[in-house]
Motif scaffolding. Structure first.
Motif, short mmCIF file in Angstrom:
data_model
loop_
_atom_site.label_atom_id
_atom_site.label_comp_id
_atom_site.label_asym_id
_atom_site.label_seq_id
_atom_site.Cartn_x
_atom_site.Cartn_y
_atom_site.Cartn_z
N LEU A 79 0.57 39.03 -54.69
CA LEU A 79 0.19 38.20 -55.83
C LEU A 79 1.39 37.46 -56.41
CD1 LEU A 79 -1.70 37.24 -58.16
CD2 LEU A 79 -1.16 39.40 -59.32
N ASN A 82 2.77 34.33 -54.71
CA ASN A 82 1.93 33.14 -54.58
C ASN A 82 2.38 32.06 -55.56
OD1 ASN A 82 -0.45 31.32 -54.88
ND2 ASN A 82 -1.48 32.85 -53.61
N HIS A 84 0.71 29.88 -57.00
CA HIS A 84 -0.24 29.68 -58.10
C HIS A 84 -0.05 30.71 -59.21
CE1 HIS A 84 -2.06 27.51 -54.78
NE2 HIS A 84 -2.86 26.90 -55.63
N ALA A 85 0.65 31.79 -58.93
CA ALA A 85 0.79 32.89 -59.89
C ALA A 85 2.03 32.76 -60.77
CB ALA A 85 0.83 34.23 -59.14
N HIS A 114 -7.41 28.84 -59.58
CA HIS A 114 -6.72 29.98 -58.97
C HIS A 114 -5.40 30.26 -59.68
CE1 HIS A 114 -9.22 30.98 -55.36
NE2 HIS A 114 -9.82 29.87 -55.79
N TYR A 117 -6.46 32.20 -62.78
CA TYR A 117 -6.87 33.55 -62.41
C TYR A 117 -5.66 34.42 -62.05
CZ TYR A 117 -8.86 37.24 -59.43
OH TYR A 117 -9.18 38.45 -58.86
N GLN A 118 -4.77 33.90 -61.25
CA GLN A 118 -3.63 34.69 -60.81
C GLN A 118 -2.66 34.98 -61.96
OE1 GLN A 118 -1.89 33.15 -57.14
NE2 GLN A 118 -3.94 32.69 -56.33
N ASN A 119 -2.46 34.01 -62.84
CA ASN A 119 -1.63 34.27 -64.02
C ASN A 119 -2.31 35.27 -64.95
OD1 ASN A 119 1.03 32.58 -64.52
ND2 ASN A 119 -0.34 31.30 -63.27
N ARG A 122 -1.62 38.69 -63.64
CA ARG A 122 -0.25 39.13 -63.92
C ARG A 122 -0.13 39.60 -65.37
NH1 ARG A 122 4.49 35.78 -60.92
NH2 ARG A 122 5.59 37.63 -61.75
N HIS A 131 2.74 34.66 -68.55
CA HIS A 131 1.62 34.43 -67.64
C HIS A 131 0.30 34.36 -68.39
CE1 HIS A 131 4.75 36.03 -64.88
NE2 HIS A 131 4.32 35.03 -64.16
N GLY A 386 -4.65 35.65 -51.94
CA GLY A 386 -5.68 34.89 -52.63
C GLY A 386 -5.52 33.42 -52.38
N PHE A 402 -7.17 39.18 -53.48
CA PHE A 402 -6.35 40.27 -54.03
C PHE A 402 -7.15 41.57 -54.17
CE2 PHE A 402 -4.47 36.28 -55.57
CZ PHE A 402 -3.24 36.37 -54.90
#
Length: 409
Positions: A79, A82, A84-85, A114, A117-119, A122, A131, A386, A402
């Motif tokens: 994660l 990535n 995006h994160a 995305h 979502y990824q942040n 975190r 995040h 992801g 994930f």
């Protein structure tokens, strides 16, 4: 329609039996005391967070990552690597999103979803405010800007896939300082739901069997997620009742038309088409079942584990083994002209998508069932990534992913 109670497996009962972190998570669940809008499948009180990730799953990931335990840590490292994160991600909101036809720009939307979502993950797992702020700012930017999702027939795919993904990101951010949840709900109800509902009730004026299972499933997912996000029992019921009895290919008996009970297998509706879309179906129906599970509804086991048998079938074939196949015939276009698949398709066979750990950890760990093919496929993909880890085109963003981080038990 009354709720299916016969042989119903209680989600909370399974968590209680499992003990440990799962029990601690269930005990700490947060609920919102809002009465569902209609009788039926909807819970009298919706659980929050209560979509793809309930409190127990999030808490387990948080504790296990902090302790440095695998496979959670490996999933976490996937994660945070990535792009995006990252907390530096800046939203690029659009008033109009187009998927299909002239002026396509929907990639802007799925990349931002995305990233949100990824942040949000975190923040939930590591507690990093940077995040959380990034996720909040992306969601707020879009709810202040987006008014239209359009295009050719593919607009229904956009409304479905990105609708349920957007709602899941928002569910994670519920209660976060500065997040305008009410405005976000209005966007979901006014921009996404009308298209979701239009598709399930009218199927773009086509023959009811014209569209593949995934078209129904993504719109079912969006309606279910919007129902949970908005504490709207009528929408929740609409989605669950369609899963059980809908006329289109996303309902369970149409998505899984043929059973091979002696082998513990069942044929998936798109198996004669290609394996990429078939595995997308595993992700879409898996997401639907998990969101319902978070609200106490066992659809994973519905109709004697019908979905499990289909997932075993898809996994077995994509592991390189033979499976039975029954000729599948359906009506197309507006006049229902018949077409048939007479053999299973080998196109995209063995493709890896982050759809298997959610199924493995449910059936093998929560339920204690033997699902060797699902388990073997999960092992090939683990640790799951992801959006952004599986290519830059839309197929790489069909699943939030994930699953290793979030479902390992």
């Amino acid at each position: 329609m009354s709720r299916e109670n016969t042989h119903k497996l209680s989600r909370r009962g399974v968590l209680k039996a499992a003990g440990g972190l799962a029990l601690a998570g269930a005990a700490g669940g947060i609920t919102t005391a809002v009465t569902a809008g209609s009788a039926g499948a909807a819970p009298a009180t919706f659980t929050h967070p209560g979509m793809l990730h309930a409190y127990g799953e999030l808490n387990r990931a948080k504790v296990r990552v902090a302790a440095g335990n695998d496979p959670w840590l490996s999933g976490w490292n996937r994660l945070i690597a990535n792009s995006h994160a990252q907390s530096g991600w800046k939203a690029n909101p659009q008033a109009t999103i187009i998927r299909g036809g002239t002026g396509e720009n929907y990639g802007i939307l799925y990349n931002d979803i995305h990233a949100a979502y990824q942040n949000a993950l975190r923040w939930k797992i590591a507690g990093t405010t940077a995040h959380g702020d990034t996720a909040r700012d992306i969601l707020n930017a879009w709810s202040a800007t987006l008014t239209t999702v359009t295009g050719n027939a593919d607009r229904f795919l956009a409304a479905g896939i990105y609708g349920y993904q957007f709602a899941n990101a928002a569910e994670l951010m519920r209660g976060y300082s500065g997040f305008d949840l009410e405005r976000f709900k209005r966007m979901m109800l006014n921009v996404f739901y009308p298209l979701n509902n239009q598709f399930l009730t009218g199927h773009n004026d086509a023959c009811i069997t014209n569209y593949w299972a995934n078209w129904d499933l993504c719109n079912m997912n969006s309606i279910l997620a919007i129902g949970i996000l908005c504490d709207d029992g009528a929408k929740y019921d609409q989605a669950v009742n369609y899963f059980k009895n809908g006329a289109g290919n996303g309902s369970i008996k149409h998505a899984v038309p043929f059973l091979y009970d002696s082998q513990g297998l069942a044929q998936w509706q798109e198996s004669g088409r290609d394996q990429g879309h078939t595995m997308m179906g595993m992700g879409q129906m898996g997401a639907f079942c998990e969101m319902a599970w978070s609200q106490g509804e066992d659809l994973y086991g519905y109709d004697s584990n019908r979905f499990m048998k289909a997932a075993q079938y898809v996994a077995k074939y994509n592991l390189g083994q033979d499976v039975p196949f029954t000729t599948y015939t359906w009506g197309t276009g507006q006049n229902c002209a018949q077409q048939s698949h007479t053999v299973i398709s080998s196109a995209s066979r063995g493709q890896l998508r982050p759809v298997w750990d959610i199924l493995h950890y449910h059936y093998a760990r929560r339920r204690g069932l033997s699902v060797p093919y699902i388990t073997a496929m999960a092992e090939k993909v683990r640790p799951e990534g992801g959006g952004g880890d599986y290519g830059s085109t839309s197929g790489g963003f069909d699943q939030l992913g994930f699953g290793t981080l979030l479902y390992a038990k």
